[in-house]
Motif scaffolding. Structure first.
Motif, short mmCIF file in Angstrom:
data_model
loop_
_atom_site.label_atom_id
_atom_site.label_comp_id
_atom_site.label_asym_id
_atom_site.label_seq_id
_atom_site.Cartn_x
_atom_site.Cartn_y
_atom_site.Cartn_z
N ALA A 1 36.27 37.13 21.32
CA ALA A 1 36.85 38.69 21.13
C ALA A 1 36.94 39.00 19.73
N SER A 2 38.12 37.85 18.89
CA SER A 2 37.57 38.60 17.30
C SER A 2 36.33 38.30 16.67
N LEU A 3 35.48 37.25 16.96
CA LEU A 3 34.56 37.87 16.78
C LEU A 3 33.27 37.81 16.68
N ALA A 4 33.70 38.79 18.20
CA ALA A 4 32.63 40.39 18.56
C ALA A 4 33.32 41.67 18.25
N GLU A 5 34.37 41.26 17.72
CA GLU A 5 34.62 42.11 16.95
C GLU A 5 34.22 42.35 15.51
N ALA A 6 34.17 41.22 14.76
CA ALA A 6 33.51 41.13 13.65
C ALA A 6 32.15 41.28 13.23
N SER A 7 31.07 41.63 14.10
CA SER A 7 29.65 41.32 14.40
C SER A 7 30.10 43.37 14.73
N ILE A 8 28.65 43.29 14.70
CA ILE A 8 28.54 45.23 14.83
C ILE A 8 27.22 44.82 16.39
N THR A 9 27.02 45.60 16.73
CA THR A 9 25.15 45.72 16.81
C THR A 9 24.22 46.66 16.02
N THR A 10 22.68 46.75 16.46
CA THR A 10 21.83 46.35 16.05
C THR A 10 22.01 48.32 15.24
N GLY A 11 22.40 49.39 16.59
CA GLY A 11 22.47 50.25 16.23
C GLY A 11 23.73 50.75 15.22
N GLY A 12 24.67 49.43 15.24
CA GLY A 12 25.50 49.95 14.08
C GLY A 12 24.91 49.56 12.72
N VAL A 13 24.19 48.65 13.28
CA VAL A 13 23.58 47.08 11.77
C VAL A 13 22.53 49.40 10.59
N ALA A 14 21.87 49.21 11.81
CA ALA A 14 21.04 49.85 11.38
C ALA A 14 21.87 51.76 10.32
N ARG A 15 22.55 52.13 11.33
CA ARG A 15 23.63 53.00 10.72
C ARG A 15 24.29 52.84 9.27
N ARG A 16 24.50 51.46 8.63
CA ARG A 16 25.25 51.13 7.86
C ARG A 16 23.87 50.78 6.79
N LEU A 17 23.08 50.59 7.19
CA LEU A 17 22.16 50.47 6.62
C LEU A 17 21.14 51.55 5.87
N GLY A 18 21.32 52.90 6.47
CA GLY A 18 20.67 54.04 6.44
C GLY A 18 19.40 53.70 6.85
N VAL A 19 18.89 53.07 7.59
CA VAL A 19 17.43 52.68 8.45
C VAL A 19 17.83 53.09 9.73
N SER A 20 16.55 53.20 10.86
CA SER A 20 16.42 53.01 12.26
C SER A 20 16.26 51.99 12.76
N PRO A 21 17.41 51.95 14.64
CA PRO A 21 17.13 50.79 14.38
C PRO A 21 15.32 50.35 14.62
N THR A 22 14.64 51.29 14.92
CA THR A 22 13.08 50.34 15.31
C THR A 22 13.40 49.35 13.37
#
Length: 322
Positions: free
Chosen positions: A9-30
């Motif tokens: 559970a703690s590892l899952a919380e530390a990682s993020i989804t593709t959508g979350g990565v995209a928002r963080r980088l300011g790019v699209s999930p595509t």
């Protein structure tokens, strides 16, 4: 004591989804998924049939990829360097890449500065944060004139060519890039009064001309030189233009025309003949006809045609200070 389930559970919380990565980088999930598919930049430890989760280390690789492409490094090379954790050496003086990777989505930039190539890539992927950073850095590092001539304008022209070739598909790229170019120009523009009283320069587009970014570049350049100006922007009616000349008594008037269809020779003549001031001390402005729309219209008495932003700023500064 932490159990296996607690650890998972703690590892899952530390990682993020593709959508979350995209928002963080300011790019699209595509974009994130295409980088994984094309260059092998994907989440480590991904299990088939499960949603992708990106660890902090995986995100760091993507962030390095974004930084490298923003500097003009080709995506395939940026991916290799990001995966290896190697920063590129300084590219000052390095020649531009002869070919733009990226297939049909790449902008037709030709031979340009690395800063322009990076800007084009960011614009195509609608990476607004990177577009803003690169434009501001170009102005700060290169100066307004070079940033406009060698970074902003080549990118804008390439988007326009792509838009014509692809139809409506690239309109969103053109709008995003234009908006951020305007923001970068406005960031360095101010309307403070000059130390020595000087008649302002009047900046306006032709009545049917909607492309006002070049005027914003002129305004930014005049601001940096301490020359006062009055910006009237796109589609200024003929009556409004001449009335502004009479009311302001400008040192010069610069009118922009992007295409032959918006260049009005008669209005240019009328503006050059418009006078102001008391009887016996009447004056007329110098009129600068700027933009490709004036090509082939013949010489118009009382007007000057600067070929570049630098030329226009030199003429306007000289007229304002004389």
């Amino acid at each position: 004591m932490e159990t296996f389930n607690d650890l998972s559970a703690s590892l899952a919380e530390a990682s993020i989804t593709t959508g979350g990565v995209a928002r963080r980088l300011g790019v699209s999930p595509t974009t994130v998924r295409s980088w994984e598919r094309r260059y092998g930049i994907g989440p480590t430890g991904h299990e088939a049939g499960r949603h992708r989760r990106w660890s902090p280390g995986d995100v760091a690789v993507l962030e390095a990829m974004c930084r490298l492409t923003a500097r003009g490094v080709p995506p395939a090379e940026a991916a290799r360097l990001a995966l290896e954790g190697v920063a590129p050496t300084a590219r000052k003086g390095a020649g531009p890449e002869p070919r733009e990777p990226g297939g049909s989505r790449a902008l037709p930039l030709g031979t340009v500065r690395p800063e322009c190539r990076g800007l084009g890539r960011a614009a195509v992927r609608l990476d607004a944060p990177s577009v803003e950073r690169m434009l501001n850095r170009a102005v700060d590092d290169l100066g307004l004139v070079t940033a406009w001539d060698e970074v902003m304008m080549p990118a804008l022209r390439a988007v326009g060519r792509k838009w014509l070739a692809e139809g409506e598909r690239y309109v969103e790229v053109e709008h995003l890039l234009s908006w951020h170019v305007s923001g970068a120009l406005r960031r360095i523009t101010s309307c403070t009064d000059p130390a020595v009283p000087t008649a302002p320069v009047l900046l306006a587009c032709m009545p049917t001309e909607l492309h006002s970014l070049p005027l914003e570049a002129v305004a930014a350049g005049l601001s940096g030189r301490g020359v006062p100006f009055r910006m009237f922007g796109p589609a200024v009616p003929a009556e409004a233009l001449t009335e502004a000349v009479r009311r302001i008594g400008p040192s010069a008037v610069l009118v922009w025309s992007q295409s032959r269809t918006t260049a009005d020779v008669r209005l240019a003549q009328f503006a050059a003949a418009t006078a102001w001031g008391p009887r016996g001390a009447r004056a007329r402005p110098a009129v600068l006809l700027a933009g490709p729309g004036w090509a082939g219209t013949g010489r118009i008495a009382g007007t000057v045609r600067p070929k570049t932003l630098a030329d226009g700023l030199a003429v306007l500064s000289s007229l304002a200070m004389s």
